[in-house]
Design an enzyme around this catalytic site. Structure first.
Site, short mmCIF file in Angstrom:
data_model
loop_
_atom_site.label_atom_id
_atom_site.label_comp_id
_atom_site.label_asym_id
_atom_site.label_seq_id
_atom_site.Cartn_x
_atom_site.Cartn_y
_atom_site.Cartn_z
N ASP A 192 5.63 -1.52 8.18
CA ASP A 192 4.67 -1.71 7.10
C ASP A 192 4.00 -0.38 6.73
O ASP A 192 3.45 0.32 7.59
CB ASP A 192 3.63 -2.73 7.58
N HIS A 365 -3.44 -4.55 6.72
CA HIS A 365 -2.31 -3.66 6.99
C HIS A 365 -2.73 -2.49 7.87
O HIS A 365 -3.88 -2.07 7.88
CB HIS A 365 -1.73 -3.13 5.68
#
Length: 605
Positions: A192, A365
């Site tokens: 990610d 994130h």
């Protein structure tokens, strides 16, 4: 020795639309099947999904779709894939339930039932590889990373993740499992990158909850909370803070209600009190000081819903004097202008705005430190940054280089790039057909660049329409051209422009009719060019010019002429007897006159 290919079908150099194919010999493992919401230039487009062409061409090799979590960027495109292809789908309990919800909303995909629930203890053996999972921390429960174990080493996909040391058990990362995967040998890591550029440390969810609670305690009026529907963690925090401050929560929108109902059923969302949630129809009966309105908007996007509230166009809620609009989501940088406009509209309506991103860096994130920790736990030989625009992928590459990974082992790919591993080395070996498939209403993929270009032109300079009827046999114009415009000029105040345009159309069409080699496409093109040049000279605008040219049907003309000829022959004798006709026509008059004397005696009586 296995041949491994890694193909990004979405999710690189863009936000959302995650979809990655890992091919091990003759088996293809699909990781996520997400969508993204369109940018402003995609006029009228509802959502964008990956191009499935490569998978459809190799559908016999696809062994399954493996989902990391229940957000739209991971499961949103699933209904469009499974409506045509019966491929097994794997995911955590909540992820599968949300995927079923998405599939049920798509009429053509309703019959699909091949769902399989897995957890971090699950391992699935296929002919060429074994697939297992590990828990990750994200803004929704049931988030997992995926491990594809091959003879050459593991291919690991993190999905959306971050590390939060204070996370509650439902959201905790299994660090021991990550260490175990790292010790087995990781060949390639797909990690990610959505928050790789941020220089700030992510706030813990405990800090975020305290921030929300403080806002609820100190505001005396009604609170309207804007959040993303699938951010279950944020929804839980809002409900908990409302319960602690004696407020009731009103949910707006069917999307949010369905997601909340599903999460409650799974135990992923817990209510402090049974009556904490009040139906939207009872909102007027609540004391504003004890009310929290949780707004997520259509498709989970709350900003546009707030705009409707500010201008009294929302179906149920209007922003009033003293309302606090609390934005608990962190919009992307592309939305900065829209968010600023929305805040202005809220203040005009009498409300005030508080945004969580003004004081805390709230993200689901991984930031720089979390990304480096993941690299140090897994020790991958190669890195493929995914999930983010190019600058974010490049920032992730720099972060990896700081912990000792050479740049030649980092692959910043584009959509459709094929990264292959053979003969002990990984390299970019080619490309496959991949791109965007746009969804507009019920249309899937029927909107292309030409249509979008026309929509853009229409939105900027409008449309100019010229209608004319011709007779090719006599090489003449049957009717004077009719011209009209929409979104270009105000017709009533531009009579000279319209009159001159009519003459240009007439002259251009007549020139083409006089030409020996008549061609429809040339005629229309000439009308567009001549009219376009004139309109640009007069207005400096370039509207979409639509020539509508009709032709008189010669066969019908001949048919009508033949009938007219027959009718003329039968009517000639009748015409010669015109005097007799006049006499016959007068007879009723005479009869009426004859009756009058008979009527008079009756009156005299």
């Amino acid at each position: 020795m296995s041949k491994i290919k890694i193909i990004a079908l979405g999710g690189v150099r863009e936000n959302g639309k995650n979809m990655y194919a890992v091919q091990v010999d003759d088996e293809i493992f699909v990781l996520d099947c997400g969508l993204k919401y369109p940018e402003n230039e995609l006029l009228g487009i509802d959502v964008v999904i990956p191009d499935f062409s490569y998978l459809e061409e190799n559908i016999d090799k696809v062994v399954g779709i493996f989902l990391t979590h229940g957000h739209a960027d991971a499961i949103g495109a699933l209904p469009y894939f499974v409506e045509k292809h019966d491929v097994p789908v794997f995911g955590s309990d909540l992820t599968i339930d949300l995927a079923k919800l998405a599939v049920a909303n798509q009429p053509k995909a309703k019959k699909f039932k091949d769902f399989h629930v897995v957890d971090e203890n699950t391992a699935i053996d296929f002919d060429q590889a074994t697939v297992s999972f590990f828990k990750t921390t994200h803004s929704i429960p049931g988030s997992m990373g995926i491990v594809i174990k091959t003879d050459e080493g593991d291919v690991v996909y993190t999905g959306d993740f971050k590390f939060d040391q204070s996370a509650v058990p439902m959201y905790q990362t299994n660090y021991a499992r990550l260490t175990e995967i790292g010790s087995e040998g990781v060949l390639a890591l797909l990690s990610d990158s959505a928050n790789a550029e941020s220089p700030y440390e992510d706030a813990s969810e405990r800090d975020i909850y305290n921030y929300i609670l403080e806002a609820f305690e100190y505001h005396e009026g009604r609170i309207i909370v804007a959040s993303v529907a699938s951010n279950i963690m944020r929804v839980q925090q809002v409900i908990d803070a409302a319960a602690k401050t004696g407020r009731k929560v009103v949910l707006t929108g069917r999307d949010l209600e369905r997601i909340v109902r599903t999460a409650l059923k799974q135990g992923s969302l817990k209510l402090p009190d049974d009556d904490i949630i009040v139906p939207i129809k009872d909102i007027k009966q609540l004391d504003p000081e004890k009310t929290v309105v949780l707004e997520t908007g259509k498709m989970g996007e709350p900003i546009k819903a707030l705009q409707k509230m500010a201008v009294n166009r929302h179906s149920t809620v209007r922003i009033n004097q003293g309302d606090l609009v609390f934005i608990t989501t962190t919009p992307s940088h592309a939305m900065d202008t829209v968010v600023a406009e929305t805040k202005d509209m809220i203040y005009r309506a009498g409300g005030e705005v508080k945004s969580i991103s003004d004081d805390l860096h709230a993200s689901g994130h991984a930031g720089k430190n979390d990304l480096q920790l993941m690299l140090n736990l897994l020790h991958p030989e190669y890195l493929l940054p995914v999930q983010g625009e190019y600058r974010l992928l490049a920032a992730h590459a720099d972060i990896a280089h700081e912990v000792g990974m050479p740049y030649q082992n980092i692959f910043i790919t584009g959509i459709g790039d094929v990264v292959s591993y053979d003969h002990g080395k990984m390299h970019v070996s080619g490309q496959v057909d991949a791109g965007n498939t746009m969804i507009d209403g019920i249309g899937v993929g029927d909107i292309g660049n030409i249509v979008l270009r026309d929509r853009k032109l229409l939105s900027e300079d409008g449309i100019f329409i010229a209608v004319i009827t011709i007779n090719r046999k006599t090489k003449s114009i049957v009717t004077t051209p009719k011209v009209t415009a929409r979104g270009f000029v105000y017709v009533k105040t531009s009579k000279d422009l319209m009159a001159e345009s009519t003459q240009i159309v007439t002259d251009t069409v007549q020139k083409n009719l006089d030409h020996k080699e008549f061609d429809w496409s040339h005629l229309k093109q000439d009308v567009r060019e001549d009219l376009g040049h004139y309109l640009y000279e007069q207005t400096k605008r370039r509207p979409v010019i639509l020539p509508v040219i009709m032709e008189v049907n010669q066969n019908r003309q001949r048919s009508y002429a033949h009938k007219a000829h027959k009718n003329t022959k039968t009517e000639v004798p009748a015409a010669k007897q015109a005097p007799a006709k006049k006499t016959a026509a007068k007879k009723p008059v005479k009869k009426a006159a004859a009756k009058k004397p008979a009527a008079k005696p009756a009156q005299s009586k």
